[in-house]
Design a protein around this motif. Structure first.
Motif, PDB file in Angstrom:
ATOM      1  N   PRO A 212       0.877  -1.030   0.390  1.00  0.00           N
ATOM      2  CA  PRO A 212      -0.553  -0.074  -0.159  1.00  0.00           C
ATOM      3  C   PRO A 212       0.675   1.288   0.079  1.00  0.00           C
ATOM      4  N   ILE A 213       2.067   1.180   0.393  1.00  0.00           N
ATOM      5  CA  ILE A 213       3.302   2.272   0.833  1.00  0.00           C
ATOM      6  C   ILE A 213       3.517   2.432  -0.629  1.00  0.00           C
ATOM      7  N   TRP A 214       3.525   1.334  -1.676  1.00  0.00           N
ATOM      8  CA  TRP A 214       4.148   1.818  -2.732  1.00  0.00           C
ATOM      9  C   TRP A 214       2.480   2.441  -4.104  1.00  0.00           C
ATOM     10  N   ASN A 215       2.201   1.915  -3.776  1.00  0.00           N
ATOM     11  CA  ASN A 215       0.540   2.457  -4.436  1.00  0.00           C
ATOM     12  C   ASN A 215       0.759   4.522  -4.318  1.00  0.00           C
TER      13      ASN A 215
ATOM     14  N   ARG B 294       7.706  -0.756 -13.098  1.00  0.00           N
ATOM     15  CA  ARG B 294       8.546  -1.789 -12.623  1.00  0.00           C
ATOM     16  C   ARG B 294       9.217  -1.921 -11.710  1.00  0.00           C
ATOM     17  N   ILE B 295       9.186  -0.343 -11.243  1.00  0.00           N
ATOM     18  CA  ILE B 295      10.280  -0.771  -9.740  1.00  0.00           C
ATOM     19  C   ILE B 295       9.273  -1.419  -9.359  1.00  0.00           C
ATOM     20  N   GLU B 296       8.510  -0.992  -9.240  1.00  0.00           N
ATOM     21  CA  GLU B 296       7.240  -2.636  -8.059  1.00  0.00           C
ATOM     22  C   GLU B 296       7.827  -3.330  -8.742  1.00  0.00           C
ATOM     23  N   VAL B 297       7.679  -4.159  -9.849  1.00  0.00           N
ATOM     24  CA  VAL B 297       8.415  -5.270 -10.206  1.00  0.00           C
ATOM     25  C   VAL B 297       9.184  -5.271  -8.933  1.00  0.00           C
TER      26      VAL B 297
END
Length: 288
Positions: free
Chosen positions: A211-214, A275-278
């Motif tokens: 959720p932080i990355w979202n 892409r960074i999230e992956v």
């Protein structure tokens, strides 16, 4: 309790649905979508934009709308080539990117600090959260007149408004992500006698990272939108200014070329974050 049962108990909740999981849910609800599973989502996304482009071409070709109001795709493409060749497009794009990156960076740091503080300290949350919610309800344009009087219309105004737009979703998602960490994770960490720092860095922050990355992605989207709005209202350079400049001179081809660049650059930057999230969340797929 077996090893598999323990793994299921400790598996994190699905807080950030992957495209594959989204397809599984959609197929379960609407079985007819299974017909499209063999097609790549990238190809499925093409027909509608192509249809709109064709409709635009036909409308311009047969002058359903006056050319002064709706220039043809060829005219917009030629204008875009001319702006790129003269360097005007790159100069304004560079200025807009610098502004959004600086404003987003400020909002990112502030949002993370605020969200972590509210998530970890109930006392701090009780003091700050009501004011934060009221602060978040005021749109970016609502702060513009007051900030123009306080800081003028220079770069500080734009950076403050862009950082505010990014700060709110980042802080809110960070706070909610930490608050919603399953209690059983903390209980297991206490059974294993984790220290406070181990609890934070090995349990709470990894569990709250989706959720932080979202929130980070939403924050960047809001920052990009705020950039265009700010440049529309108070700027003499940047992509937003190009839109205003083209409208004032009634050069709709310049307006549409700038709008297309805004959309393409915003989408590209969001894909970079995806892409960074992956990379950041890849351990969740391999770990569970």
């Amino acid at each position: 309790m077996s090893t598999q049962q323990a793994a299921l108990e400790l598996s994190p909740p699905t807080q950030s649905a992957s495209p594959k999981s989204t397809h599984v849910v959609a197929a379960a609800v609407t079985p007819q979508l299974r017909f499209y599973d063999k097609w790549s989502p990238r190809w499925l996304a093409l027909p509608f934009p192509l249809f709109l482009l064709l409709l635009w071409y036909v409308a311009a070709r047969f002058e359903w709308v006056a050319p002064q109001v709706l220039p043809s795709p060829q005219a917009v493409l030629q204008t875009f080539i001319d702006l790129v060749a003269s360097g005007e497009m790159f100069d304004n794009l560079k200025i807009s990117l610098l502004r959004v990156l600086l404003g987003f960076g400020v909002g990112l740091v502030g949002g993370l600090l605020l969200g972590v503080a509210m998530g970890l300290s109930p006392v701090f949350k009780d003091y700050v959260y009501p004011l934060f919610k009221a602060f978040s309800q005021v749109p970016v344009l609502g702060w513009l007149p007051l900030l123009m009087l306080l800081v003028g219309i220079d770069e500080a105004l734009k950076i403050i408004l862009i950082s505010k737009a990014a700060l709110v979703p980042i802080a809110l998602n960070t706070y909610k992500g930490i608050e919603n960490v399953p209690a059983r994770y903390v209980e297991v960490a206490r059974v294993l006698k984790f220290s406070r720092w181990q609890l934070l860095w090995r349990v709470i922050f990894p569990a709250a990272l989706p959720p932080i990355w979202n929130g980070v992605r939403y924050g960047f989207t809001h920052a990009w939108l705020a950039l265009v709005v700010v440049e529309l209202l108070a700027s003499s350079e940047g992509l937003g200014y190009m839109i205003v400049f083209g409208r004032q001179l009634f050069q709709l081809d310049v307006v549409m070329a700038a709008v297309v660049v805004v959309g393409v650059v915003g989408y590209t930057l969001d894909q970079v974050l995806a892409r960074i999230e992956v990379v950041l969340l890849g351990w969740r797929r391999s770990g569970f």
